[in-house]
Design a protein around this motif. Structure first.
Motif, PDB file in Angstrom:
ATOM      1  N   ASP A 185       0.843  -1.193   0.000  1.00  0.00           N
ATOM      2  CA  ASP A 185       0.000   0.000   0.000  1.00  0.00           C
ATOM      3  C   ASP A 185       0.880   1.246   0.000  1.00  0.00           C
ATOM      4  N   TYR A 186       0.273   2.382  -0.375  1.00  0.00           N
ATOM      5  CA  TYR A 186       1.042   3.628  -0.344  1.00  0.00           C
ATOM      6  C   TYR A 186       0.067   4.795  -0.227  1.00  0.00           C
ATOM      7  N   PHE A 187       0.427   5.759   0.637  1.00  0.00           N
ATOM      8  CA  PHE A 187      -0.396   6.958   0.825  1.00  0.00           C
ATOM      9  C   PHE A 187       0.511   8.178   0.831  1.00  0.00           C
ATOM     10  N   ALA A 188       0.020   9.270   0.218  1.00  0.00           N
ATOM     11  CA  ALA A 188       0.739  10.535   0.246  1.00  0.00           C
ATOM     12  C   ALA A 188      -0.248  11.654  -0.035  1.00  0.00           C
ATOM     13  N   HIS A 236       7.030  -1.060  -7.458  1.00  0.00           N
ATOM     14  CA  HIS A 236       5.954  -0.895  -6.488  1.00  0.00           C
ATOM     15  C   HIS A 236       4.880  -0.024  -7.147  1.00  0.00           C
ATOM     16  N   SER A 237       3.862  -0.693  -7.666  1.00  0.00           N
ATOM     17  CA  SER A 237       2.878  -0.015  -8.495  1.00  0.00           C
ATOM     18  C   SER A 237       2.138   1.071  -7.727  1.00  0.00           C
ATOM     19  N   ALA A 238       1.753   0.809  -6.473  1.00  0.00           N
ATOM     20  CA  ALA A 238       1.005   1.806  -5.705  1.00  0.00           C
ATOM     21  C   ALA A 238       1.816   3.086  -5.533  1.00  0.00           C
ATOM     22  N   GLU A 239       3.071   2.938  -5.168  1.00  0.00           N
ATOM     23  CA  GLU A 239       3.924   4.108  -4.981  1.00  0.00           C
ATOM     24  C   GLU A 239       4.106   4.869  -6.294  1.00  0.00           C
ATOM     25  N   MET A 240       4.318   4.139  -7.396  1.00  0.00           N
ATOM     26  CA  MET A 240       4.501   4.788  -8.685  1.00  0.00           C
ATOM     27  C   MET A 240       3.285   5.625  -9.069  1.00  0.00           C
ATOM     28  N   VAL A 241       2.088   5.065  -8.875  1.00  0.00           N
ATOM     29  CA  VAL A 241       0.860   5.771  -9.256  1.00  0.00           C
ATOM     30  C   VAL A 241       0.668   7.016  -8.404  1.00  0.00           C
ATOM     31  N   VAL A 242       0.830   6.885  -7.084  1.00  0.00           N
ATOM     32  CA  VAL A 242       0.610   8.022  -6.184  1.00  0.00           C
ATOM     33  C   VAL A 242       1.588   9.152  -6.502  1.00  0.00           C
ATOM     34  N   LEU A 263      -5.211  10.396 -14.370  1.00  0.00           N
ATOM     35  CA  LEU A 263      -5.389   8.962 -14.104  1.00  0.00           C
ATOM     36  C   LEU A 263      -5.044   8.135 -15.346  1.00  0.00           C
ATOM     37  N   GLN A 264      -5.427   8.636 -16.523  1.00  0.00           N
ATOM     38  CA  GLN A 264      -5.087   7.913 -17.762  1.00  0.00           C
ATOM     39  C   GLN A 264      -3.580   7.838 -17.952  1.00  0.00           C
ATOM     40  N   GLU A 265      -2.880   8.923 -17.615  1.00  0.00           N
ATOM     41  CA  GLU A 265      -1.428   8.924 -17.739  1.00  0.00           C
ATOM     42  C   GLU A 265      -0.794   7.934 -16.765  1.00  0.00           C
ATOM     43  N   ALA A 266      -1.332   7.850 -15.542  1.00  0.00           N
ATOM     44  CA  ALA A 266      -0.837   6.863 -14.567  1.00  0.00           C
ATOM     45  C   ALA A 266      -1.079   5.446 -15.064  1.00  0.00           C
ATOM     46  N   ASN A 267      -2.246   5.214 -15.691  1.00  0.00           N
ATOM     47  CA  ASN A 267      -2.553   3.895 -16.243  1.00  0.00           C
ATOM     48  C   ASN A 267      -1.576   3.523 -17.359  1.00  0.00           C
TER      49      ASN A 267
END
Length: 656
Positions: free
Chosen positions: A36-39, A62-68, A90-94
């Motif tokens: 998990d990752y939160f920021a 670490h996908s969660a960290e990369m997306v956040v 969100l599309q760019e993160a995807n």
């Protein structure tokens, strides 16, 4: 214009005139790693909170960290509450997760909340949730994008059953989805003072029910207390398996109050600002048209450079490919296309690693070159424009060159320790390896080193043979001094042969001379003799050889068991093992291998352990210039220049 400036001042003071408190926790549960990752980020005019749950098992990414991090980076660069812009983020993160999915498909579920300290917008992809509490009650909860929620929407199951349904983790939308990605972005919701926002991942909402959340909310007056108590509730159930869980509580103790303007004032403000806005709009349209033109040109240039780079990479011209990818990357930066910037940066680094490896290979840093080639191959696994077989060839070549280099270093150490034979053997192996690997420059260098080692080995062997020949020569000298002429000749001959082998011709001739001298001493040339002898001193003599024999030249002889001769100036000589021996009562006796020898003006002499001994009543007498006389037990004595030896009772007399 004054009103616009006033509004800007109020916007900059939004955060200062509001009070939002945030606290969170994120734990691994019963697992070894927390995925998990939160920021969050709080700007002057807006704030953004993002909680994500990694759904893959990749050990490196670490996908969660990369997306956040990507979402917060885009938001910080351009803060917005626009649903369209948030969807673009969100599309760019995807796209980024899809691009980075090398070993396994990277996936993440997330909840994102954006506020201007007055209103909020949230976005969902997956089953991470937002709970909105007001006045101690649940005001709203985000909608999961899962099969279980879809079944509840179709009334196939109840809403309460979603949290425990077996399809709750079967997500219809998530970040990293390979097909069309459609996250949910809410409309703006007005916030009130005392609102509590709770962002959680599935690991927490599966273990804490809504009634338990309300109980915690009633007791917790601060966000820190709320997340701690939620964790206590989760852990108190003592489940054998607890997934990664994250909870972030945001207490809106004070929201920013916007001034309400009357419609008349708004119309007046619009009319006042309309004229300058129209002027500005004209300039803006012109500027935008020019900017659009430049943008189109930059995009076309970017694509052209990228295509050229791919062609050069396919042709294995990596230096030119690196230049083209660099130009494409620069163009993508100008148009702020982060996805293509990352793509071309990666291609540029692959080509750069190959070019660097080639340079290191040329400079002799083979281990570092091998590392660069291996790095390039790993990064280019899914890029069809970089031939993996060609990269393997480079890796193998660098490894082969490194092996040759190690052998040469080993041989060099043996050369330093003067182990030339060992060095030659390893140089030969290294040279064969260099030829097999196509290492032309290395083979040339090894050949030079090999010739040097062979030269030094030959010099060493020559020096050793010279020392051996000198020792043989010295042995011959010692044998010669001890009159062992046969041993001396043998030693000189061996020394001569060794000198001959190493090409010392001067020493060869020296040995030849020493051999000749020793041979003369071993085999002397006999002197010529005549048959006349007598008292007048004319040349003549007697000789005895073998067991015993007397020979008298010139008519004189002696009988009995021994023999004697007297003539002129010569006396008796005995050679070999013969000696004059007298048996009976009296006579001459010689012991050992010595014989009686008289020459020139000397008389009888005896060498060894005994001399001449005569016993009996009478001795020998010789006429001429001198004679022997013996009486009683006295020994034979010869006076003059020569004398005879006699054995037995009666002496022999020879006359001229």
């Amino acid at each position: 214009m004054r009103a616009i400036q006033g509004k800007r001042v109020r916007v900059r003071m939004r955060k200062e005139n509001s009070d939002f408190k945030t606290e969170f926790l994120s734990e691994a549960g019963t697992f070894m790693e927390n995925r998990d990752y939160f920021a969050f980020v709080e700007l002057d005019d807006m704030a953004c909170w993002v909680a994500a749950d990694g759904l893959d098992s990749d050990q490196e990414a670490h996908s969660a960290e990369m997306v956040v991090q990507l979402l917060l980076e885009n938001f910080t660069d351009k803060p917005t509450m626009s649903r369209r812009k948030l969807d673009e983020y969100l599309q760019e993160a995807n796209d980024w997760l899809r691009y980075e999915s090398r070993r396994v498909r990277l996936k993440a579920s997330l909840i994102m909340v954006v506020t201007d300290y007055t209103r909020m917008v949230w976005a969902v992809a997956g089953n991470a949730r937002l709970y909105h509490f007001r006045g101690g009650r649940l005001l709203g909860v985000s909608r999961d994008l899962s099969l279980a929620q879809s079944m509840a929407d179709e009334l196939r199951i109840s809403q309460a059953a979603v949290d425990r349904h077996e399809e709750r983790h079967n997500l219809l939308e998530y970040v990293g989805k390979p097909e069309q990605f459609q996250p949910f972005v809410s409309k703006k919701t007005l916030l009130a003072e005392g609102d509590v926002l709770l962002l959680v991942t599935s690991g927490l909402w599966e273990g804490v029910d809504i009634p338990e959340m309300l109980d915690v909310l009633e007791e917790a007056k601060e966000p820190t207390a709320m997340v701690d108590m939620l964790e206590e509730v989760l852990l108190s159930k003592q489940r054998p398996t607890i997934a990664n869980y994250t909870a972030a509580a945001v207490y809106a103790d004070k929201v920013f109050k916007e001034e309400r303007k009357s419609k008349k004032k708004m119309i007046k403000w619009i009319i006042i600002t309309l004229i300058p806005l129209l002027i500005m709009l004209g300039f803006l349209i012109y500027y935008k048209s020019q900017e659009a033109k430049r943008l189109a040109e930059t995009v076309a240039s970017m694509l052209e450079h990228a295509e050229n780079g791919d062609e050069f990479a396919a042709e294995e011209n990596y230096a030119e490919a690196m230049k083209e990818f660099s130009e494409a990357r620069n163009a993508s930066i100008k148009i702020k296309d982060k996805v293509h910037t990352l793509l071309y940066t990666k291609k540029y680094k692959i080509a750069q690693s190959i070019v660097t490896g080639d340079s290191l290979l040329k400079d002799g840093s083979y281990e570092k070159a091998e590392e660069q080639f291996a790095k390039a191959k790993k990064s280019a696994e899914k890029d069809e424009h970089f031939d993996p077989l060609e990269l393997d060839k480079r890796i193998q070549q660098a490894a082969a060159f490194k092996g040759v280099q190690e052998k040469v270093k080993e041989a060099d150490l043996l050369m330093e320790s003067q182990d030339y034979a060992g060095a030659i053997e390893i140089y030969k192996k290294a040279r064969n390896a260099a030829i097999h690997a196509g290492f032309a420059s290395g083979e040339k260098d090894i050949k030079s080193k090999l010739e040097e080692a062979e030269s030094k080995l030959k010099a060493l062997e020559k020096e050793q043979k010279k020392l051996l020949a000198e020792k043989q020569e010295q042995r011959g000298d010692r044998s010669n001094a001890m009159e062992d002429y046969a041993g001396a000749i043998d030693a000189y001959a061996k020394a001569q042969q060794t000198y001959q082998e190493i090409g010392l011709l001067e020493n060869v001739l020296a040995m030849e001379r020493k051999i000749a001298k020793a041979d003369e001493m071993l085999n002397p040339i006999p002197l010529p003799s005549t048959g006349n002898g007598g008292s007048n001193g004319e040349p003549g003599g007697a000789s005895a050889a073998g067991t015993d024999s007397d020979t008298s030249a010139g008519g004189s002889s002696a009988g009995s068991s021994g023999g004697g001769s007297a003539s002129g100036t010569s006396g008796n000589s005995a050679s070999g093992t013969s000696s004059n021996t007298a048996s009976g009562a009296s006579g001459n006796s010689a012991s050992g291998t010595n014989s009686n020898t008289a020459s020139g003006t000397s008389g009888n002499s005896a060498s060894g352990t005994s001399g001449n001994t005569a016993s009996g009543a009478s001795g020998n007498s010789a006429s001429g210039t001198s004679g022997n006389s013996a009486s009683g037990t006295s020994s034979n004595t010869a006076s003059g220049t020569s004398g005879n030896t006699a054995s037995g009772v009666d002496s022999n007399m020879s006359e001229s």
